[in-house]
Scaffold this motif. Structure first.
Motif, PDB file in Angstrom:
ATOM      1  N   ARG A 105       2.683   8.783   2.898  1.00  0.00           N
ATOM      2  CA  ARG A 105       3.465   7.695   2.314  1.00  0.00           C
ATOM      3  C   ARG A 105       3.879   8.080   0.897  1.00  0.00           C
ATOM      4  O   ARG A 105       3.144   8.754   0.187  1.00  0.00           O
ATOM      5  N   VAL A 106       5.013   7.609   0.484  1.00  0.00           N
ATOM      6  CA  VAL A 106       5.692   8.147  -0.692  1.00  0.00           C
ATOM      7  C   VAL A 106       4.966   7.923  -2.004  1.00  0.00           C
ATOM      8  O   VAL A 106       5.006   8.754  -2.897  1.00  0.00           O
ATOM      9  N   GLY A 107       4.307   6.774  -2.181  1.00  0.00           N
ATOM     10  CA  GLY A 107       3.803   6.427  -3.508  1.00  0.00           C
ATOM     11  C   GLY A 107       4.934   5.881  -4.366  1.00  0.00           C
ATOM     12  O   GLY A 107       5.908   5.333  -3.851  1.00  0.00           O
ATOM     13  N   ASP A 108       4.824   6.017  -5.682  1.00  0.00           N
ATOM     14  CA  ASP A 108       5.859   5.487  -6.577  1.00  0.00           C
ATOM     15  C   ASP A 108       7.207   6.137  -6.295  1.00  0.00           C
ATOM     16  O   ASP A 108       7.301   7.361  -6.104  1.00  0.00           O
ATOM     17  N   PRO A 152       0.809  -1.226   0.000  1.00  0.00           N
ATOM     18  CA  PRO A 152       0.000   0.000   0.000  1.00  0.00           C
ATOM     19  C   PRO A 152       0.841   1.275   0.000  1.00  0.00           C
ATOM     20  O   PRO A 152       0.291   2.379   0.020  1.00  0.00           O
ATOM     21  N   GLN A 153       2.178   1.126  -0.008  1.00  0.00           N
ATOM     22  CA  GLN A 153       3.053   2.302  -0.012  1.00  0.00           C
ATOM     23  C   GLN A 153       3.224   2.884  -1.408  1.00  0.00           C
ATOM     24  O   GLN A 153       3.840   3.945  -1.570  1.00  0.00           O
ATOM     25  N   THR A 154       2.733   2.199  -2.442  1.00  0.00           N
ATOM     26  CA  THR A 154       3.064   2.565  -3.818  1.00  0.00           C
ATOM     27  C   THR A 154       1.871   3.180  -4.542  1.00  0.00           C
ATOM     28  O   THR A 154       0.764   3.234  -4.031  1.00  0.00           O
ATOM     29  N   GLU A 201      10.989   6.930   6.995  1.00  0.00           N
ATOM     30  CA  GLU A 201      10.702   8.288   6.525  1.00  0.00           C
ATOM     31  C   GLU A 201       9.795   8.261   5.298  1.00  0.00           C
ATOM     32  O   GLU A 201       8.866   9.065   5.179  1.00  0.00           O
ATOM     33  N   LEU A 202      10.054   7.339   4.385  1.00  0.00           N
ATOM     34  CA  LEU A 202       9.216   7.237   3.187  1.00  0.00           C
ATOM     35  C   LEU A 202       7.785   6.860   3.544  1.00  0.00           C
ATOM     36  O   LEU A 202       6.836   7.259   2.864  1.00  0.00           O
TER      37      LEU A 202
END
Length: 397
Positions: A239-242, A230-232, A265-266
Protein backbone atom coordinates in the motif's frame (compact mmCIF):
# COMPACT_ATOMS: atom_id res chain seq x y z
CA UNK A 1 -13.21 -15.24 33.34
CA UNK A 2 -12.28 -16.68 29.94
CA UNK A 3 -12.18 -14.35 26.90
CA UNK A 4 -11.86 -15.53 23.30
CA UNK A 5 -10.13 -12.98 21.04
CA UNK A 6 -10.77 -13.27 17.31
CA UNK A 7 -8.63 -11.95 14.46
CA UNK A 8 -10.60 -12.20 11.24
CA UNK A 9 -9.75 -12.19 7.57
CA UNK A 10 -12.10 -12.62 4.65
CA UNK A 11 -11.34 -16.39 4.57
CA UNK A 12 -9.54 -16.89 7.88
CA UNK A 13 -10.15 -17.02 11.62
CA UNK A 14 -7.33 -16.87 14.17
CA UNK A 15 -7.98 -16.87 17.87
CA UNK A 16 -6.49 -16.86 21.35
CA UNK A 17 -8.19 -17.84 24.59
CA UNK A 18 -7.21 -16.04 27.79
CA UNK A 19 -7.85 -16.72 31.47
CA UNK A 20 -8.22 -13.13 32.67
CA UNK A 21 -7.67 -13.93 36.34
CA UNK A 22 -3.98 -14.52 35.57
CA UNK A 23 -3.91 -13.03 32.03
CA UNK A 24 -2.65 -16.41 30.87
CA UNK A 25 -3.05 -17.62 27.31
CA UNK A 26 -4.81 -20.97 27.49
CA UNK A 27 -4.98 -21.76 23.79
CA UNK A 28 -4.45 -20.43 20.30
CA UNK A 29 -5.52 -21.65 16.91
CA UNK A 30 -6.56 -20.83 13.39
CA UNK A 31 -8.70 -21.87 10.46
CA UNK A 32 -8.05 -20.93 6.84
CA UNK A 33 -9.89 -21.13 3.49
CA UNK A 34 -13.25 -20.38 5.07
CA UNK A 35 -16.10 -20.35 2.58
CA UNK A 36 -13.94 -21.19 -0.43
CA UNK A 37 -15.83 -23.51 -2.82
CA UNK A 38 -14.41 -27.02 -2.91
CA UNK A 39 -11.60 -26.20 -0.47
CA UNK A 40 -10.88 -27.97 2.78
CA UNK A 41 -9.75 -25.80 5.67
CA UNK A 42 -6.84 -26.46 7.97
CA UNK A 43 -8.12 -26.24 11.56
CA UNK A 44 -5.20 -26.05 13.99
CA UNK A 45 -5.10 -25.59 17.76
CA UNK A 46 -2.42 -25.36 20.47
CA UNK A 47 -3.45 -26.00 24.08
CA UNK A 48 -0.41 -26.09 26.34
CA UNK A 49 1.98 -28.62 24.84
CA UNK A 50 -0.80 -30.26 22.82
CA UNK A 51 -0.95 -29.40 19.12
CA UNK A 52 -3.40 -30.81 16.63
CA UNK A 53 -4.66 -30.12 13.15
CA UNK A 54 -7.51 -31.46 11.08
CA UNK A 55 -9.00 -30.60 7.71
CA UNK A 56 -12.63 -30.16 6.79
CA UNK A 57 -14.94 -27.91 4.79
CA UNK A 58 -15.77 -24.73 6.74
CA UNK A 59 -18.60 -22.80 5.03
CA UNK A 60 -18.57 -19.61 7.14
CA UNK A 61 -17.06 -17.90 10.20
CA UNK A 62 -19.84 -19.11 12.51
CA UNK A 63 -18.85 -22.67 11.61
CA UNK A 64 -15.21 -21.78 12.24
CA UNK A 65 -16.03 -20.55 15.75
CA UNK A 66 -18.06 -23.70 16.39
CA UNK A 67 -15.05 -25.83 15.43
CA UNK A 68 -12.84 -23.70 17.67
CA UNK A 69 -15.19 -24.24 20.63
CA UNK A 70 -15.31 -27.98 19.95
CA UNK A 71 -11.50 -28.08 20.08
CA UNK A 72 -11.39 -26.06 23.30
CA UNK A 73 -13.98 -28.28 25.03
CA UNK A 74 -12.60 -31.63 23.81
CA UNK A 75 -12.87 -34.08 26.72
CA UNK A 76 -9.28 -35.30 26.31
CA UNK A 77 -7.25 -32.33 25.09
CA UNK A 78 -9.44 -29.26 25.70
CA UNK A 79 -9.01 -26.55 28.33
CA UNK A 80 -12.70 -25.74 28.90
CA UNK A 81 -15.36 -27.89 30.51
CA UNK A 82 -18.11 -26.19 28.51
CA UNK A 83 -18.76 -23.37 26.05
CA UNK A 84 -20.46 -21.42 28.85
CA UNK A 85 -17.01 -20.73 30.32
CA UNK A 86 -16.35 -18.30 27.46
CA UNK A 87 -17.65 -14.99 28.81
CA UNK A 88 -17.33 -13.06 25.53
CA UNK A 89 -15.63 -12.87 22.14
CA UNK A 90 -13.47 -9.80 21.60
CA UNK A 91 -12.57 -8.50 18.14
CA UNK A 92 -9.61 -6.35 17.11
CA UNK A 93 -11.87 -4.34 14.82
CA UNK A 94 -10.50 -1.54 12.67
CA UNK A 95 -12.80 1.37 11.82
CA UNK A 96 -16.26 2.64 12.67
CA UNK A 97 -15.70 6.40 12.48
CA UNK A 98 -17.12 8.25 15.48
CA UNK A 99 -18.17 4.91 17.01
CA UNK A 100 -14.66 4.43 18.35
CA UNK A 101 -13.32 2.94 21.58
CA UNK A 102 -14.63 -0.38 22.94
CA UNK A 103 -18.23 -1.29 22.11
CA UNK A 104 -20.64 -4.18 22.21
CA UNK A 105 -21.41 -5.35 18.72
CA UNK A 106 -24.89 -4.16 17.78
CA UNK A 107 -26.76 -3.12 14.65
CA UNK A 108 -25.60 0.51 14.91
CA UNK A 109 -21.94 -0.48 15.00
CA UNK A 110 -22.28 -2.99 12.16
CA UNK A 111 -24.13 -0.50 9.98
CA UNK A 112 -21.42 2.11 10.54
CA UNK A 113 -18.62 -0.35 9.81
CA UNK A 114 -20.45 -1.45 6.67
CA UNK A 115 -20.92 2.17 5.58
CA UNK A 116 -17.19 2.86 6.04
CA UNK A 117 -15.94 -0.24 4.24
CA UNK A 118 -14.35 1.95 1.57
CA UNK A 119 -12.05 3.42 4.24
CA UNK A 120 -10.87 -0.01 5.43
CA UNK A 121 -11.71 -2.31 2.49
CA UNK A 122 -9.41 -5.14 3.59
CA UNK A 123 -10.73 -5.20 7.16
CA UNK A 124 -14.30 -3.97 7.62
CA UNK A 125 -16.16 -6.28 5.18
CA UNK A 126 -14.91 -9.59 6.67
CA UNK A 127 -15.49 -8.36 10.23
CA UNK A 128 -19.03 -7.17 9.50
CA UNK A 129 -19.91 -10.42 7.73
CA UNK A 130 -18.44 -12.61 10.46
CA UNK A 131 -19.92 -10.62 13.34
CA UNK A 132 -23.39 -10.93 11.84
CA UNK A 133 -22.93 -14.68 11.40
CA UNK A 134 -21.78 -15.01 15.01
CA UNK A 135 -24.65 -12.89 16.34
CA UNK A 136 -27.08 -15.28 14.68
CA UNK A 137 -25.23 -18.44 15.74
CA UNK A 138 -24.43 -17.43 19.35
CA UNK A 139 -27.14 -14.94 20.39
CA UNK A 140 -26.41 -15.34 24.13
CA UNK A 141 -22.67 -14.68 23.88
CA UNK A 142 -21.53 -11.02 24.15
CA UNK A 143 -19.51 -9.82 21.16
CA UNK A 144 -17.19 -6.87 21.81
CA UNK A 145 -15.36 -4.72 19.25
CA UNK A 146 -12.16 -2.97 20.36
CA UNK A 147 -11.72 -0.38 17.62
CA UNK A 148 -8.14 0.26 16.47
CA UNK A 149 -8.81 4.00 16.49
CA UNK A 150 -9.67 4.12 20.20
CA UNK A 151 -6.12 4.57 21.50
CA UNK A 152 -5.63 7.63 19.32
CA UNK A 153 -8.61 9.59 20.65
CA UNK A 154 -6.19 11.56 22.87
CA UNK A 155 -4.36 13.08 19.89
CA UNK A 156 -4.79 16.87 20.03
CA UNK A 157 -6.49 18.66 17.14
CA UNK A 158 -3.23 20.27 16.04
CA UNK A 159 -1.90 16.78 15.22
CA UNK A 160 -5.22 15.31 14.12
CA UNK A 161 -6.82 17.70 11.64
CA UNK A 162 -6.14 18.02 7.93
CA UNK A 163 -5.98 21.49 6.39
CA UNK A 164 -9.25 20.96 4.53
CA UNK A 165 -12.49 22.94 4.84
CA UNK A 166 -13.42 22.45 8.49
CA UNK A 167 -16.97 21.42 7.60
CA UNK A 168 -15.48 18.24 6.08
CA UNK A 169 -14.39 17.26 9.55
CA UNK A 170 -17.69 18.30 11.12
CA UNK A 171 -19.95 16.66 8.51
CA UNK A 172 -17.90 13.73 7.26
CA UNK A 173 -15.31 13.05 10.02
CA UNK A 174 -12.39 13.65 7.66
CA UNK A 175 -9.41 13.62 10.03
CA UNK A 176 -6.43 11.54 11.09
CA UNK A 177 -7.90 8.56 12.92
CA UNK A 178 -4.84 6.35 13.35
CA UNK A 179 -4.72 2.57 13.60
CA UNK A 180 -2.72 -0.26 15.25
CA UNK A 181 -4.14 1.10 18.50
CA UNK A 182 -3.98 -2.19 20.42
CA UNK A 183 -0.31 -2.67 19.55
CA UNK A 184 0.76 0.87 20.42
CA UNK A 185 -1.24 0.71 23.66
CA UNK A 186 0.51 -2.53 24.66
CA UNK A 187 3.94 -1.10 23.82
CA UNK A 188 3.27 1.95 25.99
CA UNK A 189 2.10 -0.17 28.91
CA UNK A 190 4.88 -2.76 28.68
CA UNK A 191 7.65 -0.17 28.26
CA UNK A 192 6.38 1.68 31.34
CA UNK A 193 6.61 -1.62 33.26
CA UNK A 194 10.12 -2.35 31.98
CA UNK A 195 11.49 1.10 32.81
CA UNK A 196 9.47 1.65 35.98
CA UNK A 197 8.01 4.99 34.87
CA UNK A 198 4.55 6.15 33.83
CA UNK A 199 5.64 9.52 32.38
CA UNK A 200 7.70 8.23 29.46
CA UNK A 201 8.03 9.91 26.07
CA UNK A 202 7.98 6.95 23.69
CA UNK A 203 8.08 6.54 19.93
CA UNK A 204 6.64 3.09 19.25
CA UNK A 205 7.45 1.56 15.86
CA UNK A 206 4.97 -1.13 14.79
CA UNK A 207 6.74 -2.41 11.68
CA UNK A 208 5.32 -5.32 9.71
CA UNK A 209 3.27 -5.98 6.59
CA UNK A 210 1.33 -2.97 7.83
CA UNK A 211 3.43 -0.34 9.62
CA UNK A 212 2.86 2.74 11.76
CA UNK A 213 4.63 4.89 14.34
CA UNK A 214 3.07 6.52 17.39
CA UNK A 215 4.28 9.33 19.64
CA UNK A 216 3.21 8.59 23.22
CA UNK A 217 3.48 10.72 26.34
CA UNK A 218 2.56 9.16 29.67
CA UNK A 219 0.77 6.30 27.92
CA UNK A 220 -1.38 8.56 25.73
CA UNK A 221 -1.19 8.84 21.96
CA UNK A 222 -0.10 12.31 20.82
CA UNK A 223 0.43 11.63 17.09
CA UNK A 224 0.49 8.69 14.72
CA UNK A 225 1.52 8.13 11.11
CA UNK A 226 -1.64 6.55 9.72
CA UNK A 227 -4.33 9.07 8.91
CA UNK A 228 -7.93 8.83 7.70
CA UNK A 229 -7.29 5.32 6.38
CA UNK A 230 -4.77 2.49 6.90
CA UNK A 231 -3.48 3.32 3.39
CA UNK A 232 -1.52 6.35 4.63
CA UNK A 233 1.64 7.10 6.59
CA UNK A 234 4.66 4.85 6.06
CA UNK A 235 4.98 2.77 2.87
CA UNK A 236 3.25 -0.53 3.59
CA UNK A 237 4.06 -3.91 2.06
CA UNK A 238 1.88 -3.19 -0.99
CA UNK A 239 0.00 0.00 0.00
CA UNK A 240 1.25 3.41 -0.98
CA UNK A 241 1.49 5.30 2.31
CA UNK A 242 1.61 9.10 2.07
CA UNK A 243 0.74 10.33 -1.43
CA UNK A 244 -0.29 13.60 -3.07
CA UNK A 245 -3.93 13.21 -4.23
CA UNK A 246 -3.45 15.89 -6.87
CA UNK A 247 -1.28 13.43 -8.82
CA UNK A 248 -4.39 11.36 -9.55
CA UNK A 249 -5.94 13.60 -12.27
CA UNK A 250 -2.62 13.60 -14.11
CA UNK A 251 -2.35 9.83 -13.84
CA UNK A 252 -5.91 9.40 -15.07
CA UNK A 253 -5.20 11.61 -18.08
CA UNK A 254 -1.82 10.09 -18.93
CA UNK A 255 -2.62 6.43 -18.27
CA UNK A 256 -6.24 6.34 -19.38
CA UNK A 257 -7.12 4.49 -16.18
CA UNK A 258 -10.14 5.27 -14.02
CA UNK A 259 -9.95 6.59 -10.47
CA UNK A 260 -11.03 3.19 -9.16
CA UNK A 261 -8.26 1.42 -11.12
CA UNK A 262 -5.60 3.81 -9.83
CA UNK A 263 -6.79 3.54 -6.23
CA UNK A 264 -6.66 -0.24 -6.58
CA UNK A 265 -3.06 -0.03 -7.82
CA UNK A 266 -2.10 2.27 -4.95
CA UNK A 267 -3.67 -0.17 -2.48
CA UNK A 268 -2.35 -3.40 -3.99
CA UNK A 269 0.72 -2.65 -6.12
CA UNK A 270 2.28 0.25 -4.24
CA UNK A 271 4.44 0.35 -1.11
CA UNK A 272 7.53 -1.85 -0.97
CA UNK A 273 6.20 -3.98 -3.81
CA UNK A 274 5.88 -0.99 -6.11
CA UNK A 275 9.17 0.61 -5.07
CA UNK A 276 11.06 -2.64 -5.72
CA UNK A 277 9.70 -2.78 -9.26
CA UNK A 278 7.40 -5.66 -8.37
CA UNK A 279 10.22 -7.77 -6.96
CA UNK A 280 8.65 -8.40 -3.52
CA UNK A 281 6.71 -6.83 -0.68
CA UNK A 282 8.55 -8.91 1.95
CA UNK A 283 11.42 -7.22 3.81
CA UNK A 284 13.29 -10.52 4.03
CA UNK A 285 13.27 -10.92 0.25
CA UNK A 286 14.24 -7.29 -0.22
CA UNK A 287 17.18 -7.50 2.19
CA UNK A 288 18.49 -10.62 0.48
CA UNK A 289 18.07 -9.12 -3.00
CA UNK A 290 19.66 -5.81 -1.96
CA UNK A 291 22.65 -7.82 -0.69
CA UNK A 292 22.94 -9.13 -4.26
CA UNK A 293 22.87 -5.58 -5.68
CA UNK A 294 19.22 -5.56 -6.76
CA UNK A 295 18.58 -1.87 -7.41
CA UNK A 296 14.81 -1.97 -6.86
CA UNK A 297 15.11 -3.86 -3.58
CA UNK A 298 17.66 -1.37 -2.25
CA UNK A 299 15.43 1.51 -3.36
CA UNK A 300 12.47 0.08 -1.43
CA UNK A 301 14.55 -0.39 1.73
CA UNK A 302 15.98 3.13 1.48
CA UNK A 303 12.57 4.76 1.12
CA UNK A 304 11.10 2.69 3.96
CA UNK A 305 13.93 3.58 6.34
CA UNK A 306 13.88 7.24 5.33
CA UNK A 307 10.15 7.48 6.09
CA UNK A 308 10.56 5.87 9.51
CA UNK A 309 13.43 8.23 10.37
CA UNK A 310 11.42 11.22 9.14
CA UNK A 311 8.61 10.47 11.57
CA UNK A 312 10.94 9.66 14.48
CA UNK A 313 12.48 13.10 14.11
CA UNK A 314 9.06 14.72 13.85
CA UNK A 315 7.83 12.90 16.94
CA UNK A 316 10.84 14.00 18.96
CA UNK A 317 9.56 17.51 18.29
CA UNK A 318 5.95 16.57 19.15
CA UNK A 319 7.07 15.04 22.46
CA UNK A 320 9.74 17.69 23.16
CA UNK A 321 12.26 14.90 23.65
CA UNK A 322 12.32 11.12 23.76
CA UNK A 323 12.94 8.57 26.50
CA UNK A 324 12.52 5.36 24.51
CA UNK A 325 12.40 4.13 20.93
CA UNK A 326 10.62 0.77 20.79
CA UNK A 327 10.47 -1.69 17.88
CA UNK A 328 7.70 -4.27 17.50
CA UNK A 329 5.92 -6.23 14.75
CA UNK A 330 7.37 -8.82 12.37
CA UNK A 331 9.91 -6.41 10.88
CA UNK A 332 10.62 -4.44 14.03
CA UNK A 333 11.32 -7.58 16.05
CA UNK A 334 13.28 -9.51 13.44
CA UNK A 335 15.09 -7.18 11.03
CA UNK A 336 18.56 -6.24 12.26
CA UNK A 337 19.04 -4.27 9.04
CA UNK A 338 16.01 -2.02 9.52
CA UNK A 339 16.77 -1.33 13.19
CA UNK A 340 20.40 -0.53 12.40
CA UNK A 341 19.62 1.88 9.58
CA UNK A 342 16.71 3.53 11.37
CA UNK A 343 18.88 4.30 14.41
CA UNK A 344 21.96 5.39 12.47
CA UNK A 345 22.97 9.03 12.81
CA UNK A 346 20.80 9.90 15.80
CA UNK A 347 23.80 10.49 18.09
CA UNK A 348 22.87 14.19 18.15
CA UNK A 349 19.64 13.21 19.93
CA UNK A 350 21.44 10.99 22.44
CA UNK A 351 20.20 7.82 20.70
CA UNK A 352 22.85 5.19 19.93
CA UNK A 353 22.34 1.53 19.05
CA UNK A 354 24.66 -1.19 20.33
CA UNK A 355 25.45 -3.19 17.18
CA UNK A 356 26.35 -6.38 19.05
CA UNK A 357 23.05 -6.30 20.95
CA UNK A 358 21.18 -5.62 17.72
CA UNK A 359 22.74 -8.63 15.99
CA UNK A 360 22.17 -10.95 18.95
CA UNK A 361 18.59 -9.77 19.64
CA UNK A 362 16.04 -12.51 20.21
CA UNK A 363 12.74 -11.36 21.70
CA UNK A 364 12.24 -8.66 24.31
CA UNK A 365 15.40 -6.78 25.25
CA UNK A 366 17.39 -3.56 25.29
CA UNK A 367 19.47 -2.55 22.26
CA UNK A 368 20.89 0.75 23.51
CA UNK A 369 24.62 1.36 23.72
CA UNK A 370 25.99 2.10 27.20
CA UNK A 371 26.43 5.79 26.35
CA UNK A 372 22.95 6.19 24.80
CA UNK A 373 20.74 8.64 26.67
CA UNK A 374 17.67 7.19 24.96
CA UNK A 375 16.42 3.67 25.67
CA UNK A 376 16.11 1.43 22.59
CA UNK A 377 14.05 -1.73 22.99
CA UNK A 378 12.47 -4.63 21.17
CA UNK A 379 9.11 -5.40 22.76
CA UNK A 380 7.02 -8.14 21.09
CA UNK A 381 3.48 -6.83 20.92
CA UNK A 382 0.43 -8.62 22.30
CA UNK A 383 -2.61 -7.02 20.68
CA UNK A 384 -4.84 -9.93 21.62
CA UNK A 385 -4.17 -9.48 25.34
CA UNK A 386 -5.07 -5.79 25.06
CA UNK A 387 -8.36 -6.72 23.35
CA UNK A 388 -9.05 -9.32 26.04
CA UNK A 389 -8.48 -6.73 28.78
CA UNK A 390 -10.76 -4.23 27.04
CA UNK A 391 -13.45 -6.86 26.50
CA UNK A 392 -13.36 -7.92 30.14
CA UNK A 393 -13.56 -4.30 31.29
CA UNK A 394 -16.60 -3.59 29.12
CA UNK A 395 -18.67 -6.63 30.05
CA UNK A 396 -17.95 -6.26 33.79
CA UNK A 397 -18.56 -2.50 33.99
Amino acid sequence: MKILVANLGSTSFKYRLFDMETETQLARGGIDRIGQPGAESSCSVEIGSHKSERTQVVPDHASAVQICLEQLTDSETGCLSSVEEVAAIGFKAVFAGKLSGVRKVDSELLEMMDELSDVAPAHNPPYVKAMRELQAAFPEMPLVAALETGFHETIPQANRLYAVPFEWQEKYSIQRWGFHGASHRFIGQRTAELLGRDDLKIVSCHLGGSSSLCAQKGGQSMATTMGMTPQTGLPQNNRVGDFDPFALPLLMRKSGKSLEELLSELGKSGGLLGLSGGMSSDIRDLEEAAGNNHEGAQRALDVYVANIRHYIGAYMAVLEGIDALVFTGGIGENSQYIRQHVCAGFDWAGLKLDESKNQAANGEGSLAAAESKVQIWIVPTNEELVVARQTESLITS
